[in-house]
Design a protein around this motif. Structure first.
Motif, short mmCIF file in Angstrom:
data_model
loop_
_atom_site.label_atom_id
_atom_site.label_comp_id
_atom_site.label_asym_id
_atom_site.label_seq_id
_atom_site.Cartn_x
_atom_site.Cartn_y
_atom_site.Cartn_z
N GLU A 53 0.83 -1.21 0.00
CA GLU A 53 0.00 0.00 0.00
C GLU A 53 0.86 1.26 0.00
O GLU A 53 0.63 2.20 -0.78
CB GLU A 53 -0.90 -0.03 1.24
CG GLU A 53 -1.90 1.09 1.33
CD GLU A 53 -2.70 1.01 2.62
OE1 GLU A 53 -2.82 2.05 3.30
OE2 GLU A 53 -3.19 -0.10 2.97
N THR A 54 1.89 1.27 0.86
CA THR A 54 2.76 2.44 0.94
C THR A 54 3.54 2.62 -0.36
O THR A 54 3.68 3.75 -0.86
CB THR A 54 3.74 2.31 2.13
OG1 THR A 54 2.98 2.06 3.32
CG2 THR A 54 4.55 3.57 2.31
N ALA A 56 2.66 1.65 -3.34
CA ALA A 56 1.73 2.07 -4.40
C ALA A 56 1.38 3.55 -4.27
O ALA A 56 1.31 4.28 -5.28
CB ALA A 56 0.47 1.22 -4.35
N GLU A 57 1.19 4.01 -3.04
CA GLU A 57 0.84 5.42 -2.81
C GLU A 57 1.93 6.37 -3.29
O GLU A 57 1.66 7.51 -3.68
CB GLU A 57 0.60 5.67 -1.31
CG GLU A 57 -0.73 5.16 -0.80
CD GLU A 57 -0.85 5.33 0.71
OE1 GLU A 57 0.04 5.97 1.33
OE2 GLU A 57 -1.84 4.83 1.28
N HIS A 58 3.18 5.90 -3.24
CA HIS A 58 4.31 6.77 -3.56
C HIS A 58 5.06 6.31 -4.80
O HIS A 58 6.23 6.63 -4.99
CB HIS A 58 5.25 6.84 -2.35
CG HIS A 58 4.59 7.38 -1.13
ND1 HIS A 58 4.41 8.74 -0.91
CD2 HIS A 58 4.01 6.75 -0.06
CE1 HIS A 58 3.77 8.92 0.23
NE2 HIS A 58 3.51 7.74 0.76
N GLU A 61 8.09 8.04 -7.00
CA GLU A 61 8.91 8.94 -6.19
C GLU A 61 10.31 8.33 -6.01
O GLU A 61 10.50 7.13 -6.21
CB GLU A 61 8.25 9.16 -4.81
CG GLU A 61 6.93 9.91 -4.89
CD GLU A 61 6.27 10.07 -3.52
OE1 GLU A 61 6.94 9.83 -2.50
OE2 GLU A 61 5.08 10.44 -3.48
N CYS A 69 8.83 7.07 3.83
CA CYS A 69 7.38 6.97 4.02
C CYS A 69 7.01 5.64 4.66
O CYS A 69 6.11 5.56 5.51
CB CYS A 69 6.66 7.13 2.68
SG CYS A 69 6.73 8.81 2.00
N ARG A 73 5.31 5.16 8.22
CA ARG A 73 4.04 4.40 8.29
C ARG A 73 4.08 3.40 9.45
O ARG A 73 3.11 3.27 10.21
CB ARG A 73 3.81 3.70 6.96
CG ARG A 73 2.51 2.90 6.89
CD ARG A 73 1.29 3.81 6.91
NE ARG A 73 0.07 3.04 7.00
CZ ARG A 73 -0.59 2.53 5.95
NH1 ARG A 73 -0.13 2.73 4.73
NH2 ARG A 73 -1.70 1.84 6.11
#
Length: 315
Positions: A53-54, A56-58, A61, A69, A73
């Protein structure tokens, strides 16, 4: 009363883990993480969704930003369980770069603040190199509190105190490991146990020095190999303990007595010392154990950071 509850009468107990699902049963006040602990956690199935999830969110980058991140988290999840502070570590590959360490620490703190977490609940972990200590000095002036880790030598502790660092983590177990390995077949476990354990002696020396001279830096013994080392440091400001050893303490009802006492430290005959950069580097160089373990620790944390990046890239 369990030995764990007895210990909590004298010392703030901190959980040394990235596995936040284990935390609640031990009711620690704070928690510490490092790249190795986070790597160990994300390899477990129950943490895979958080990793994916982390990432995919970033997506897209820079990798160092994604990793920060990820660390934050985990820190946020830990802070849902502990009432106090979480320690989050700056990339060990920056251990000899003061400016880069400061920049990375500022970014980690910014990520926490954007998530609604105040500075009082986060400690930035930095290796206790000369460059790391100077970075911590600058960060403390900004109100970013630091936890100086990979601390093995007395000179490192003195320099951290002079820099106004919030907290230090002297590594009891790794000091013990070095002396035991160095002694080889001549090692006498009984003679080097309890208060005579070389790692315990190192932390006790630092604790007495700080309390004698009124240095406010908190002392948090870390990296324990057995319950005996923990009991021998009852009274230390904080002790960060693995879930395995926390469970042993919780299952025991053996009495725990205070071993480190600030009143006794005040009365001790202790000489004041100070280190500039040259004196610090020479003192560290003179301590073969500290030189070996500091270098080894930085290499190990850096290697696990690379592994964590590889896991993220493979998603």
């Amino acid at each position: 009363m369990s030995s764990l509850d007895a210990l909590k009468q004298y010392t703030t107990v901190v959980a040394d883990t990235g596995n936040f699902k284990q935390l609640a049963q031990f009711a620690p006040r704070d928690a510490t993480t490092n790249p190795s602990l986070i790597l160990k956690a994300v390899q477990q199935p129950e943490y895979q969704p958080l990793l994916k999830e982390t990432a995919a969110e970033h997506a897209g980058e820079p990798m160092d930003q994604i990793v920060d991140c990820m660390l934050v988290r985990f820190g946020l999840e830990i802070l849902k369980v502990v009432p106090g502070r979480v320690s989050t570590e700056v990339d060990a590959r920056l251990s000899f770069d003061t400016a880069a360490t400061i920049a990375r620490a500022e970014r980690i703190m910014r990520l926490y603040e954007e998530a609604g977490v105040g500075r009082d609940r986060v400690l930035i972990k930095i290796a206790a190199t000369w460059e790391g200590i100077q970075a911590a000095r600058a960060l403390e002036h900004q109100g970013i509190r630091c936890n100086l880790t990979l601390l093995f030598a007395f000179c490192q502790a003195v320099a951290c105190g002079e820099a106004g660092v919030q907290l230090i983590s002297p590594f009891v177990g790794r000091i013990y490991d070095w002396y035991k390995k160095s002694a080889g077949s001549s090692w006498d476990e009984q003679a080097n146990g309890g208060a005579n354990d070389p790692g315990v002696k190192s932390v006790a020396q630092i604790y007495h020095y700080y309390k004698h001279f009124g240095i406010e830096t908190e002392v948090m013994g870390a990296s324990f190999r057995n319950v005996g080392q923990i009991i021998a440091l009852a009274g230390c400001d904080l002790l960060t303990i693995s879930p395995e050893l926390l469970a042993q303490l919780q299952a025991s009802d053996a009495p725990v007595e205070r071993r480190l006492d600030p009143a006794q430290a005040k009365q001790a005959a202790i000489k004041f010392v100070s280190y500039n950069e040259a004196a610090f580097r020479y003192a560290l160089n003179e301590d073969a154990m500290a030189t070996d373990k500091l270098a080894e620790g930085i290499r190990a944390f850096a290697a696990d950071a690379v592994k964590l990046e590889a896991m993220i890239q493979a998603l």
